[in-house]
Scaffold this active site. Sequence first.
Site, PDB file in Angstrom:
ATOM      1  CD  GLU A 102      39.931  40.995  44.417  1.00 36.05           C
ATOM      2  OE1 GLU A 102      40.089  41.234  43.206  1.00 36.05           O
ATOM      3  OE2 GLU A 102      38.944  40.382  44.861  1.00 36.05           O
ATOM      4  CD  GLU A 143      36.148  44.582  43.285  1.00 36.03           C
ATOM      5  OE1 GLU A 143      35.910  45.300  44.285  1.00 36.03           O
ATOM      6  OE2 GLU A 143      37.209  43.953  43.136  1.00 36.03           O
ATOM      7  CB  ALA A 198      39.895  43.050  36.887  1.00 33.66           C
ATOM      8  N   GLY A 231      40.777  44.426  41.831  1.00 32.23           N
ATOM      9  CA  GLY A 231      41.820  43.415  41.632  1.00 32.23           C
ATOM     10  C   GLY A 231      43.197  43.926  42.048  1.00 32.23           C
TER      11      GLY A 231
HETATM   12  N1  CO8 Z   1      39.926  48.968  33.841  1.00 32.36           N
HETATM   13  C1  CO8 Z   1      40.133  49.517  32.624  1.00 32.36           C
HETATM   14  N2  CO8 Z   1      40.526  50.796  32.459  1.00 32.36           N
HETATM   15  C2  CO8 Z   1      40.703  51.549  33.547  1.00 32.36           C
HETATM   16  C3  CO8 Z   1      40.506  51.033  34.860  1.00 32.36           C
HETATM   17  C4  CO8 Z   1      40.115  49.677  34.982  1.00 32.36           C
HETATM   18  N3  CO8 Z   1      39.924  49.067  36.183  1.00 32.36           N
HETATM   19  N4  CO8 Z   1      40.748  52.018  35.765  1.00 32.36           N
HETATM   20  C5  CO8 Z   1      41.111  53.106  35.045  1.00 32.36           C
HETATM   21  N5  CO8 Z   1      41.079  52.826  33.722  1.00 32.36           N
HETATM   22  C6  CO8 Z   1      41.386  53.738  32.599  1.00 32.36           C
HETATM   23  C7  CO8 Z   1      40.275  54.737  32.374  1.00 32.36           C
HETATM   24  O1  CO8 Z   1      39.234  54.169  31.605  1.00 32.36           O
HETATM   25  C8  CO8 Z   1      41.018  55.844  31.661  1.00 32.36           C
HETATM   26  O2  CO8 Z   1      41.200  55.463  30.317  1.00 32.36           O
HETATM   27  P1  CO8 Z   1      40.865  56.519  29.116  1.00 32.36           P
HETATM   28  O3  CO8 Z   1      41.882  57.631  29.315  1.00 32.36           O
HETATM   29  O4  CO8 Z   1      41.097  55.713  27.886  1.00 32.36           O
HETATM   30  O5  CO8 Z   1      39.471  56.979  29.323  1.00 32.36           O
HETATM   31  C9  CO8 Z   1      42.392  55.827  32.320  1.00 32.36           C
HETATM   32  O6  CO8 Z   1      42.520  54.532  32.920  1.00 32.36           O
HETATM   33  C10 CO8 Z   1      42.545  56.881  33.407  1.00 32.36           C
HETATM   34  O7  CO8 Z   1      41.477  56.719  34.330  1.00 32.36           O
HETATM   35  P2  CO8 Z   1      40.518  57.923  34.790  1.00 32.36           P
HETATM   36  O8  CO8 Z   1      40.410  58.943  33.699  1.00 32.36           O
HETATM   37  O9  CO8 Z   1      39.246  57.323  35.288  1.00 32.36           O
HETATM   38  O10 CO8 Z   1      41.421  58.530  35.979  1.00 32.36           O
HETATM   39  P3  CO8 Z   1      40.916  59.332  37.254  1.00 32.36           P
HETATM   40  O11 CO8 Z   1      42.166  59.837  37.888  1.00 32.36           O
HETATM   41  O12 CO8 Z   1      39.853  60.293  36.873  1.00 32.36           O
HETATM   42  O13 CO8 Z   1      40.217  58.237  38.214  1.00 32.36           O
HETATM   43  C11 CO8 Z   1      40.072  56.098  39.332  1.00 32.36           C
HETATM   44  C12 CO8 Z   1      41.000  57.232  38.795  1.00 32.36           C
HETATM   45  C13 CO8 Z   1      39.253  56.628  40.517  1.00 32.36           C
HETATM   46  C14 CO8 Z   1      41.003  54.968  39.809  1.00 32.36           C
HETATM   47  C15 CO8 Z   1      39.146  55.612  38.212  1.00 32.36           C
HETATM   48  O14 CO8 Z   1      39.924  55.321  37.046  1.00 32.36           O
HETATM   49  C16 CO8 Z   1      38.356  54.379  38.540  1.00 32.36           C
HETATM   50  O15 CO8 Z   1      37.380  54.445  39.262  1.00 32.36           O
HETATM   51  N6  CO8 Z   1      38.777  53.194  37.991  1.00 32.36           N
HETATM   52  C17 CO8 Z   1      38.053  51.961  38.155  1.00 32.36           C
HETATM   53  C18 CO8 Z   1      38.209  51.400  39.545  1.00 32.36           C
HETATM   54  C19 CO8 Z   1      37.430  50.118  39.685  1.00 32.36           C
HETATM   55  O16 CO8 Z   1      36.224  50.080  39.632  1.00 32.36           O
HETATM   56  N7  CO8 Z   1      38.154  48.997  39.885  1.00 32.36           N
HETATM   57  C20 CO8 Z   1      37.556  47.700  40.057  1.00 32.36           C
HETATM   58  C21 CO8 Z   1      37.492  46.983  38.765  1.00 32.36           C
HETATM   59  S1  CO8 Z   1      36.644  45.441  38.878  1.00 32.36           S
HETATM   60  C22 CO8 Z   1      37.765  44.383  39.562  1.00 32.36           C
HETATM   61  O17 CO8 Z   1      38.873  44.711  39.815  1.00 32.36           O
HETATM   62  C23 CO8 Z   1      37.275  42.997  39.826  1.00 32.36           C
HETATM   63  C24 CO8 Z   1      38.410  42.112  40.236  1.00 32.36           C
HETATM   64  C25 CO8 Z   1      37.973  40.734  40.053  1.00 32.36           C
HETATM   65  C26 CO8 Z   1      39.137  39.848  39.705  1.00 32.36           C
HETATM   66  C27 CO8 Z   1      38.612  38.684  39.007  1.00 32.36           C
HETATM   67  C28 CO8 Z   1      39.726  37.837  38.519  1.00 32.36           C
HETATM   68  C29 CO8 Z   1      39.599  36.439  38.963  1.00 32.36           C
END
Ligand code: CO8
Length: 258
Positions: free
Chosen positions: A112, A132, A65, A109
């Site tokens: 999911e 998460e 998400a 998400g």
């Molecule tokens: N949300 C927003 N932006 C994101 C997300 C995300 N989940 N993941 C990556 N991005 C963005 C980064 O902020 C970055 O943007 P910017 O260039 O502007 O800084 C860009 O994408 C590239 O990401 P990274 O530079 O971090 O890329 P890396 O290759 O270094 O890392 C990862 C890749 C490991 C995937 C890393 O991006 C990461 O850890 N992302 C977050 C993963 C995460 O925590 N996901 C869970 C989110 S919470 C969730 O999903 C709850 C679901 C609940 C659903 C509820 C609905 C009912």
Amino acid sequence: MAYECIEVDKRGPVGLITLNRPKALNALSSQLMAELGEALAAFEADDEVGCMVLTGSEKAFAAGADIKEMQSKSFADVFSEDFITSGWEDLTRCRKPVIAAVAGYALGGGCEVAMMCDFILAADTAKFGQPEITIGTIPGSGGTQRLTRFVGKSKAMEMCLTGRMMDAEEAERAGLVSRIVPAAELLDEAIKTAERIAGMSRPSVLMTKESVNRAYETTLAEGIKYERRLFHSTFATEDQKEGMSAFAEKRQPNFKHR
Ligand code: CO8
């Protein structure tokens, strides 16, 4: 309609939806999920489409998400909005099969959403996880429930408590994905698989999906009775007559309803 966060394409009888927010690794913003809901509804209503494929990019199916969209919301906000329902639930209500073709990250998400599809084809680059907990929250769209049903309590509990990722091999061993294909072949393989499904008798496809899903919602005895009744009902279709005649006559079936 024009979409900003997804791309939609029709490949013969296959409806293809590609998540397309490359700068955010396909983070599932509310706009993206609303667009996904609309695209699914359009393919559901399109008689020419017999099966759908949902995919992302080489680097990410979806990294979760959209954290930046959620970060400033209060408890009152998320509770009052029932954050986020639009689009997310639509996927679980599709009657036509939806195949998730996952390369790269399927996190939070993203994992999911992949699990809401009917099965997951994984590229050898796929990585699944429910991270998460590392950002101070918990899965919110079925992660603790569906992952546990797919891989069992021990692995699901470890994944959700530590936020660690599993690679494609581990995901296949654990039963999360149906099979692994080389990343370069993922989309072709997913479309080929969807074409095969779309070539079957449509009522049989819909009944099969309903019946397999019933296994998650009822007892074994009730599920088997449900399956038996659906099996009987296929004998009321022309396609059952055609399928069995074609087998006996050693030819390919020409199903009427597909
Ligand atoms: N949300 C927003 N932006 C994101 C997300 C995300 N989940 N993941 C990556 N991005 C963005 C980064 O902020 C970055 O943007 P910017 O260039 O502007 O800084 C860009 O994408 C590239 O990401 P990274 O530079 O971090 O890329 P890396 O290759 O270094 O890392 C990862 C890749 C490991 C995937 C890393 O991006 C990461 O850890 N992302 C977050 C993963 C995460 O925590 N996901 C869970 C989110 S919470 C969730 O999903 C709850 C679901 C609940 C659903 C509820 C609905 C009912």
